[in-house]
Design an enzyme around this catalytic site. Structure first.
Site, PDB file in Angstrom:
ATOM      1  N   CYS A  21       0.867  -1.182   0.000  1.00  0.00           N
ATOM      2  CA  CYS A  21       0.000   0.000   0.000  1.00  0.00           C
ATOM      3  C   CYS A  21       0.902   1.231   0.000  1.00  0.00           C
ATOM      4  CB  CYS A  21      -0.849  -0.012   1.264  1.00  0.00           C
ATOM      5  SG  CYS A  21       0.185   0.020   2.743  1.00  0.00           S
ATOM      6  N   HIS A  50       5.323  -4.900   8.887  1.00  0.00           N
ATOM      7  CA  HIS A  50       5.310  -6.273   9.390  1.00  0.00           C
ATOM      8  C   HIS A  50       5.537  -7.275   8.265  1.00  0.00           C
ATOM      9  CE1 HIS A  50       2.959  -5.010  13.225  1.00  0.00           C
ATOM     10  NE2 HIS A  50       4.257  -4.980  13.410  1.00  0.00           N
ATOM     11  N   HIS A  83       3.462   2.014  11.706  1.00  0.00           N
ATOM     12  CA  HIS A  83       2.313   1.797  12.601  1.00  0.00           C
ATOM     13  C   HIS A  83       2.070   2.956  13.549  1.00  0.00           C
ATOM     14  CE1 HIS A  83       4.389  -2.013  11.609  1.00  0.00           C
ATOM     15  NE2 HIS A  83       3.191  -2.281  11.140  1.00  0.00           N
ATOM     16  N   HIS A 133      -1.227  -4.668  19.575  1.00  0.00           N
ATOM     17  CA  HIS A 133      -0.737  -4.264  18.252  1.00  0.00           C
ATOM     18  C   HIS A 133      -0.107  -2.879  18.373  1.00  0.00           C
ATOM     19  CE1 HIS A 133      -0.642  -3.019  14.052  1.00  0.00           C
ATOM     20  NE2 HIS A 133      -0.671  -4.312  13.750  1.00  0.00           N
ATOM     21  N   GLU A 135       0.074  -0.356  16.432  1.00  0.00           N
ATOM     22  CA  GLU A 135      -0.740   0.804  16.041  1.00  0.00           C
ATOM     23  C   GLU A 135      -1.691   1.207  17.177  1.00  0.00           C
ATOM     24  OE1 GLU A 135      -2.887   0.596  12.238  1.00  0.00           O
ATOM     25  OE2 GLU A 135      -4.375   1.924  13.132  1.00  0.00           O
ATOM     26  N   CYS A 203      -8.324   1.515   6.508  1.00  0.00           N
ATOM     27  CA  CYS A 203      -7.796   2.257   5.359  1.00  0.00           C
ATOM     28  C   CYS A 203      -8.227   1.650   4.030  1.00  0.00           C
ATOM     29  CB  CYS A 203      -6.277   2.330   5.450  1.00  0.00           C
ATOM     30  SG  CYS A 203      -5.486   0.796   5.008  1.00  0.00           S
ATOM     31  N   SER A 231       1.412  -9.575  10.686  1.00  0.00           N
ATOM     32  CA  SER A 231       0.792  -8.539   9.851  1.00  0.00           C
ATOM     33  C   SER A 231      -0.724  -8.639   9.989  1.00  0.00           C
ATOM     34  CB  SER A 231       1.217  -8.743   8.395  1.00  0.00           C
ATOM     35  OG  SER A 231       0.303  -8.100   7.532  1.00  0.00           O
ATOM     36  N   ASN A 233      -3.274  -6.986   8.685  1.00  0.00           N
ATOM     37  CA  ASN A 233      -4.138  -7.017   7.488  1.00  0.00           C
ATOM     38  C   ASN A 233      -3.989  -8.313   6.715  1.00  0.00           C
ATOM     39  OD1 ASN A 233      -2.718  -6.361   4.661  1.00  0.00           O
ATOM     40  ND2 ASN A 233      -1.532  -5.424   6.306  1.00  0.00           N
ATOM     41  N   SER A 276       1.887  -5.261   3.336  1.00  0.00           N
ATOM     42  CA  SER A 276       3.320  -5.074   3.600  1.00  0.00           C
ATOM     43  C   SER A 276       4.184  -6.049   2.798  1.00  0.00           C
ATOM     44  CB  SER A 276       3.585  -5.241   5.103  1.00  0.00           C
ATOM     45  OG  SER A 276       2.922  -6.392   5.584  1.00  0.00           O
TER      46      SER A 276
END
Ligand code: SF4
Length: 332
Positions: A21, A50, A83, A133, A135, A203, A231, A233, A276
């Site tokens: 991304c 990640h 993050h 996490h 973030e 996102c 990771s 996502n 990622s």
């Protein structure tokens, strides 16, 4: 069915978009540019993104990954990962006389700003995300007294707020869209006046990769998601594939991790990758599959992506200064 052999036709459904991304691309380039600009070593707090392969490649170029800011020797440069970090981490860096480059994804920064704004307005903020996490730790650190973490629908019953009419929800950027809405519905059951964030916190990249995998899920006997286990996502893509009807789905870092047994009775394999993951790893998986008769690749396109982010401002400043002859580069 293959008419010559009588065996079921084998094909691959390849998700688009997949992989990098804009936030990951920017963070990885930031480390590479910093290494070119200032010379090795450049310290990076936590994995910049990640992904095992990305981290290993940057280490080979001279990046040193640390868990805590205090591990960076005084006077050095430290890069903060995509993050995001809590304000306290900036303070630690200042105490250690470190120069910082903040590679926090602008879409994570957007959530930090929302948290600050709602905390200033004295809301209780229910942050939907996964405990531990990075973030979530970074966002929570913006307003620790106002933020309560809600880790999925089953956590909703435990939530306590000061005023049920002054509550807002925000979320981690890389969650499952469907599960998040389940959590929000459960929260609304308890707090009917719950306010929603001004725009999506999950996102665009997370959403698009989930839409693509949903489109292929029902048709795929097996979905292979390329990505690392830490990771968020990427892990969500496995869950979304199974939820969409895929018979089986697995997360792998590299093609070598695929188990031949997964292919038993499989005619259609879906392939995608987390935000990622560099494309070279997906190509490795496609080659591995082609060698086993899955050479026919059909792209399942869910969205076009054209978003890019400019480099972190500290790096842009130094690159501009160097171009103007004001600061020395690593070559002196
Ligand atoms: S997954 Fe989304 S929030 Fe995370 S770095 Fe990529 S664009 Fe930014």
């Amino acid at each position: 069915m293959d008419r010559m052999t009588g065996t079921p036709a084998r094909k691959v459904l390849l998700a688009a978009p997949r992989g990098y991304c804009a936030g990951v691309d920017r963070a990885v380039i930031a480390v590479e540019k910093a290494l070119e600009q200032y010379g090795a070593p450049v310290y990076v707090r936590h994995e910049i993104v990640h992904n095992k392969y990305v981290v290993k490649t940057l280490e080979q170029k001279g990046a040193i990954f640390v868990d805590e800011t205090e591990e960076v020797p005084e006077g050095n440069i430290v890069i903060f990962s995509a993050h995001g970090v809590a304000p306290v981490v900036h303070e630690e860096a200042a105490r250690g006389k470190l120069a910082t480059i903040d590679a926090t994804c602008p879409l994570v920064t957007k959530v930090h700003k929302e948290a600050i704004r709602f905390a200033n307005d004295d809301y209780d903020i229910l942050l939907i995300g996964h405990e531990g996490h990075e973030e979530v730790i970074g966002t929570s650190g913006e307003a620790p007294d106002h933020i309560t973490l809600v880790d999925g629908p089953e956590d909703v019953a435990n939530v306590e707020v000061r005023d049920p009419d002054k509550v807002v929800w925000l979320s981690q950027t890389t969650l499952s869209v469907d599960e998040t809405m389940e959590t929000v519905d459960a929260l609304k059951g308890r707090f009917p006046n719950l306010l929603s964030p001004p725009s999506d916190d999950i996102c665009y990249a997370t959403q698009n990769r989930q839409i693509a995998v949903k489109q292929m899920g029902a048709e795929a006997d097996l979905v292979i998601v390329v990505g690392s286990k830490n990771s968020s996502n990427s892990v969500r893509l496995v869950e979304v594939a199974l939820g969409a009807g895929a018979r089986d789905a697995h997360l792998v870092d590299y093609a070598e991790e695929i188990d031949e047994a997964w292919l038993e009775g499989v005619s259609t394999v879906g392939v995608t990758s987390g935000a990622s993951v560099p494309e070279i790893l997906v190509q490795g998986v496609l080659e591995w599959l082609a060698q086993r008769g899955y050479a026919d690749v059909e792209v399942v396109k869910a969205a076009e992506e054209s978003i890019t982010f400019s480099l972190p401002k500290e790096l842009r400043r130094d690159l501009r200064a160097e171009a103007a002859g004001l600061v020395a580069s690593s070559e002196g």
